[in-house]
Design an enzyme around this catalytic site. Sequence first.
Site, mmCIF file in Angstrom:
data_model
loop_
_atom_site.group_PDB
_atom_site.id
_atom_site.type_symbol
_atom_site.label_atom_id
_atom_site.label_comp_id
_atom_site.label_asym_id
_atom_site.label_seq_id
_atom_site.Cartn_x
_atom_site.Cartn_y
_atom_site.Cartn_z
ATOM 1 N N LYS A 259 0.709 -1.276 -0.093
ATOM 2 C CA LYS A 259 -0.005 -0.195 -0.066
ATOM 3 C C LYS A 259 0.886 1.298 -0.091
ATOM 4 C CE LYS A 259 -3.636 -0.360 2.149
ATOM 5 N NZ LYS A 259 -4.728 -0.492 3.328
ATOM 6 N N ARG B 202 -3.455 3.211 8.671
ATOM 7 C CA ARG B 202 -3.695 1.796 7.874
ATOM 8 C C ARG B 202 -2.559 0.936 7.925
ATOM 9 N NH1 ARG B 202 -8.217 2.717 4.662
ATOM 10 N NH2 ARG B 202 -8.830 5.213 4.616
ATOM 11 N N GLY C 263 -8.467 -6.971 4.778
ATOM 12 C CA GLY C 263 -9.098 -7.060 6.200
ATOM 13 C C GLY C 263 -8.416 -7.508 7.420
ATOM 14 N N MET D 195 -5.614 -6.976 9.084
ATOM 15 C CA MET D 195 -4.836 -6.242 10.199
ATOM 16 C C MET D 195 -5.773 -4.894 10.314
ATOM 17 S SD MET D 195 -0.970 -6.782 9.111
ATOM 18 C CE MET D 195 -1.168 -6.214 7.462
ATOM 19 N N ARG E 152 -3.459 -0.916 -6.539
ATOM 20 C CA ARG E 152 -2.478 -2.028 -6.313
ATOM 21 C C ARG E 152 -2.885 -2.848 -7.600
ATOM 22 N NH1 ARG E 152 -5.479 -5.240 -1.732
ATOM 23 N NH2 ARG E 152 -7.427 -5.240 -2.782
ATOM 24 N N HIS F 21 -15.895 -8.002 1.643
ATOM 25 C CA HIS F 21 -14.508 -9.130 2.426
ATOM 26 C C HIS F 21 -14.931 -10.607 1.799
ATOM 27 C CE1 HIS F 21 -13.350 -11.743 5.563
ATOM 28 N NE2 HIS F 21 -12.328 -11.050 5.526
ATOM 29 N N SER G 211 14.845 -41.839 -14.117
ATOM 30 C CA SER G 211 13.533 -41.443 -13.804
ATOM 31 C C SER G 211 13.519 -41.068 -12.405
ATOM 32 C CB SER G 211 12.565 -42.150 -14.455
ATOM 33 O OG SER G 211 10.977 -41.160 -14.072
ATOM 34 N N THR H 220 9.937 -39.351 -7.168
ATOM 35 C CA THR H 220 10.438 -38.597 -5.944
ATOM 36 C C THR H 220 9.346 -39.047 -4.877
ATOM 37 O OG1 THR H 220 8.831 -37.021 -7.399
ATOM 38 C CG2 THR H 220 11.137 -36.660 -7.049
ATOM 39 N N CYS I 243 8.873 -38.954 -12.434
ATOM 40 C CA CYS I 243 7.614 -39.386 -12.542
ATOM 41 C C CYS I 243 6.861 -39.455 -11.233
ATOM 42 C CB CYS I 243 7.538 -40.789 -13.327
ATOM 43 S SG CYS I 243 8.655 -41.851 -12.527
ATOM 44 N N TYR J 215 12.709 -33.792 -18.649
ATOM 45 C CA TYR J 215 11.254 -33.907 -18.696
ATOM 46 C C TYR J 215 10.617 -34.054 -17.294
ATOM 47 C CZ TYR J 215 11.249 -39.017 -18.531
ATOM 48 O OH TYR J 215 11.442 -40.415 -18.082
HETATM 49 C C1 PEP Z 1 7.574 -42.811 -7.096
HETATM 50 O O1 PEP Z 1 7.937 -43.491 -6.334
HETATM 51 O O2 PEP Z 1 7.670 -41.599 -7.424
HETATM 52 C C2 PEP Z 1 6.901 -43.365 -8.427
HETATM 53 C C3 PEP Z 1 6.761 -42.834 -9.365
HETATM 54 O O3 PEP Z 1 6.648 -44.611 -7.974
HETATM 55 P P1 PEP Z 1 5.329 -45.338 -7.204
HETATM 56 O O4 PEP Z 1 4.691 -44.370 -6.789
HETATM 57 O O5 PEP Z 1 4.514 -46.145 -8.183
HETATM 58 O O6 PEP Z 1 6.150 -45.897 -5.980
#
Ligand code: PEP
Length: 886
Positions: A22, A91, A100, A102, A335, A448, A769, A772, A837, A857
Site C-alpha cells: 500500500k 492503515r 481486512g 490487520m 495495487r 470481504h 527417472s 520422488t 515421474c 522432462y
Molecule cells: C515414485 O516412487 O515416485 C513413483 C513414481 O513410483 P510409485 O509411486 O509407483 O512408487
Amino acid sequence: MSRYVYDFIEGNKDLKDLLGGKGANLAEMTRMGLPVPPGFTISTEACREYLRTGAMPAGLLDEVTQHLRMVEEKMGKPLGDAHDPLLLSVRSGGKFSMPGMMETILDIGLRDANVAALARHSGDERFAWDSYRRLIQMLGKTVFEVPGDAFEAELAAVRAAVGVRSDADLTAAQLQEVVQAYKKVFHAHTGREFPQAPHEQLILAIASVFASWNAERAVLYRRQERIPQDLGTAVNVMAMVFGNRGENSGTGVAFTRDPATGRRGAYGDYLPNAQGEDVVAGIRNTMSLDDLATIDPKAHRRLLSIMERLEQRYRDLCDIEFTIENGKLWMLQTRVGKRTPAAAFVIAGQLVDEGTITLDEALQRVTGEQLAHLMFPSFDTAAAPAPLATGVPASPGAAVGAVVFDSAAAAAATQPVILVRRETNPDDLPGMIAAQGILTSRGGKTSHAAVVARGMGRTCVCGAEDLEIGPDSFTVRGQVIHAGDVISVDGTTGHIFAGSVPVRPSPVVRYFEGELSPMGDPLLSAVQRLLAHADHTARLGVHANADTGLDAERARRFGATGVGLCRTEHMFLGDRRVLVERLILATDDAEREAALAALLPLQRADFAELFTAMDGLPVTIRLIDPPLHEFLPPLEELTARVARTEALGADPGRDGALLTAVRRMHESNPMLGLRGVRLGLVVPGLFAMQVRAIVEAAATRVAAGGDPRPEIMIPLVGAVQELETVRAEAESVLATVTGAPPIRIGTMIEVPRAALTAGEIAEHADFFSFGTNDLTQMTWGFSRDDVEGAFFGRYLELGIFAASPFETLDTRGVGELVRTAVDRGRAAHPGLITGVCGEHGGDPASIHFFHHAGLDYVSCSPFRVPIARLEAGRAATTAATASDSR
Ligand code: PEP
Ligand code: MG
C-alpha cells in the site's frame, strides 16, 4: 541510526519490502501527481523491530513528529486542532495484500474539544458526531480490546429507542448520545477516559497496527497464502478525506477491468455518503461506477482518466479505492488487482494484444494453479431446478454442500459445507477455508467475502438480498432452508439452488479434449495462446503417467509428448488377479511358466494399446514394482474364511494355500520390503515375461506400420549390480525378437543410495527417472501411506513443512539428492536422459525446481499435463518479468 519514516513523495512502487504494498503504491501515485492526500509511511523494518522488542524503536516517534509537521503544513491545519482539526487515517499494509486481516484506524485527532469545530467546518454536525463515535469504537476495540459487541449494543439501543433501522437515520443529537454511551463503555472496560491528546491517539494507533500483524486471523491467512510470517507490516498515516459528508461525497472501489471475467472497461462499486470501510465490509449494498457518471460526471471522468494512467504505469489490471469529498476526487489506494483464474488468462492475452506486455511477460501473469482451477467442472444448468435466488457472482466455481451458519461449524464439518452468512468478516476465515462455498446476503464483488474467496479460489456468491438469514435457517421467498440441508451455489452466475445440482465438465477441459473450438472465445483463445508460448519457451518436456491406452490418448490430447511412467502392476488387477495368484502359488517351474505364459499375451495387448496411442513418442514402461501380497486377499479376510471353512469340517482348498502364501510373504513394512527390482531378482521369469511382452508388442506394431518407442524402466534400484543383472536378462530377451525398434533400458532413482551412487548406476542406464514419491518417503524415513493423516497437520502448523513434501518437493533435502544424482549421473554418462515421474512432476513449484536442476522432462497424471506445460514454460521465461498480482 536507522530511518523508519518516509514521506509519500520519497517512495515508489518497487519499494514494497520496505514500505509494504500500500505504501509503495501510494508513493507511486503521489509521484505521478495524482490527488493522494498527504501522508507518510512507517517502514516494515520499524514493525519488525517493534515486534522483536515490544517497544517503539528508538527515534521513531521523533521521525513521526517531524513528518506529521509536513502533513500539517500541506493541509494547512494542525492535528486535532480545536478550531479546524486535521484528522488522520492509520492503515496497515504489508508487502503482500492481506485484505481486512490487520487494523485500520480512522479519524485520529478527533476529541471532545473539536467535534463542534469539525461540525462547523463541514457544515454537517451529524457527520462530526458520527466520525467521533467511529473513532472511539475503533481505538477502543483495537488498542484497548474493548469488545466490539459492547459498542454495537449501545448503538442498537439508541436505534431501537428512536425507532429507526439504519445508522444513517440517526440525527446529530442522537449520535451525540451514542458518543456519550460509547465513552462510558470505554471507561467501564479500560478504567480510563478516552484519550484526548491527538498525538497519543496517533502513537496508540501505530502500535495497534504493528501488533495486528500477529493477530490470529492474520497469522492464519499468511499460512494459507504461503506468505512469510516474519515480514511485518508498514503503517500508512494519511490526512483524512471524507466520503460521508453528504450527497456530493462518497467512496468506492474500482478495477480497471472486470476482475471476474477480465472484460475490458472500468468496473466498480460506489457508495454515496459513506466511508471506505463501509464498501469493503459489504455492510450496505452499493451502486455501480456507471451510476457515479450520473451523480457526478466530472469526478467520474477524472477517475476514469486516472485509472487509465494507472494501468499504463503498472501494465496490468489495477484496483483502486477512492473517495469524493464535496466533489473533489481523492485516490486512497491502488495495487495490481486480484482476479479470478479466468480473468488472469483473458487479461494476459488482452495486454499482449494491446502491445502492453510481451508473451513472455504474459506467461508470468498466469499460474498452473489458476489453470487447474479452470479445469474444475461447473453446474449443468440444463439439469438444474429454478434457482432459489440469485446473488452477485463473486468467485466462480460450482459448490455443493450442507448449509452451516457459522465459521466454527464449517471448520468442524467432515462433509462438504456451504458457509452462509449475512456478511463475513476476518474472523470467519477458518470457516471460509473449510467450506466448499460461501454465500452472503449483503455486499458486492468487493466485499470481504468476495475478495477473500477469490484470493483462495473458493466459490462465492454474495449480496443475495432475498435471503433472510437467521441463526440456524434462512428463508427465501417463503421457502425455509435449515442448517444441514444441501444447497448448490454457482459462483459464475450467482445462482443458488436447493439440493444438489449435477456438475458438468469445464470448457477448458472440453477444449483440450477437442470438443470446443477456441475461436471467438476469449478465455479458450487465451489458454491456447499462452500454452503454445509455454511449449515454445519450455526446456522441460512434459510426459504423462498413464497405464492404459485411453489414459495415454487423453494425455496426448492434453499435450503430453510421451508416457513417462506406465505402472504395469495396474494391469494385473481385476480379472487377471487369479493369474497372478497362480504365479505366486506355483510350486514348480512348470506351474510358474504356465502362469507367466497366460499373462504374456494380455500384457502384450496392453502395451500394443499404449504404443498405438503414443505412436512416435516414447513410452516408459516400469517393470512390476509393488510387493506381491498386494495381489492377494488381505490376511484377516483369508484367516477368517479358512477358519470358517475348517470349523464346518471342510477342506479350505485354494484358500488354505493362499493363506500359507500370504503368511509367508507377510512383511511389517512392505514399502521397504520385497518389491521393485528385488522382486524381479527373486521371482524367476517375471521381469523376463514383461520384457518379452514389451518387445513383441513393439515388433507387432512395427509390422503394422506403427512407430512404437518403448523404454524399459527398473524400479527401486539401490545398487548398480541390481541393474546390471536385470539389464543382462532383459537384453537377452530383447535379442530373441526381431523387428522391434531399439529399446532403452533405464532405472528409477527412488532410493537415496541410488542417488548417491548415481555415477556407477548411470554407466548401465540409458535414462534416470526420479521416483520422488519413494525418494521422499525414504529420505525422510516416513511411510507415504501412513503419515499424511497422522501428523502432517501438526508439522504444517509448526512450520516444519511449508507444504506437504509429498505434494511439493522438499528441495533442501530430497531436491539435493536429485541434484546430486543428475550431476553424478551426467558426469559418468554424458548422454543420460533424466526425468521425474513422482507426483511432484505435476506440481508447479516442484516443476520450477526440476527446470533449474536441469532435468529433461517431467511426467504427471494426464489432467495435470496442461498445468505442467504452462509451468515448464514459465520456469524457462525469466523471473524478471514477474508482476505481483498476489
Ligand atoms: C515414485 O516412487 O515416485 C513413483 C513414481 O513410483 P510409485 O509411486 O509407483 O512408487
Ligand atoms: Mg516408486
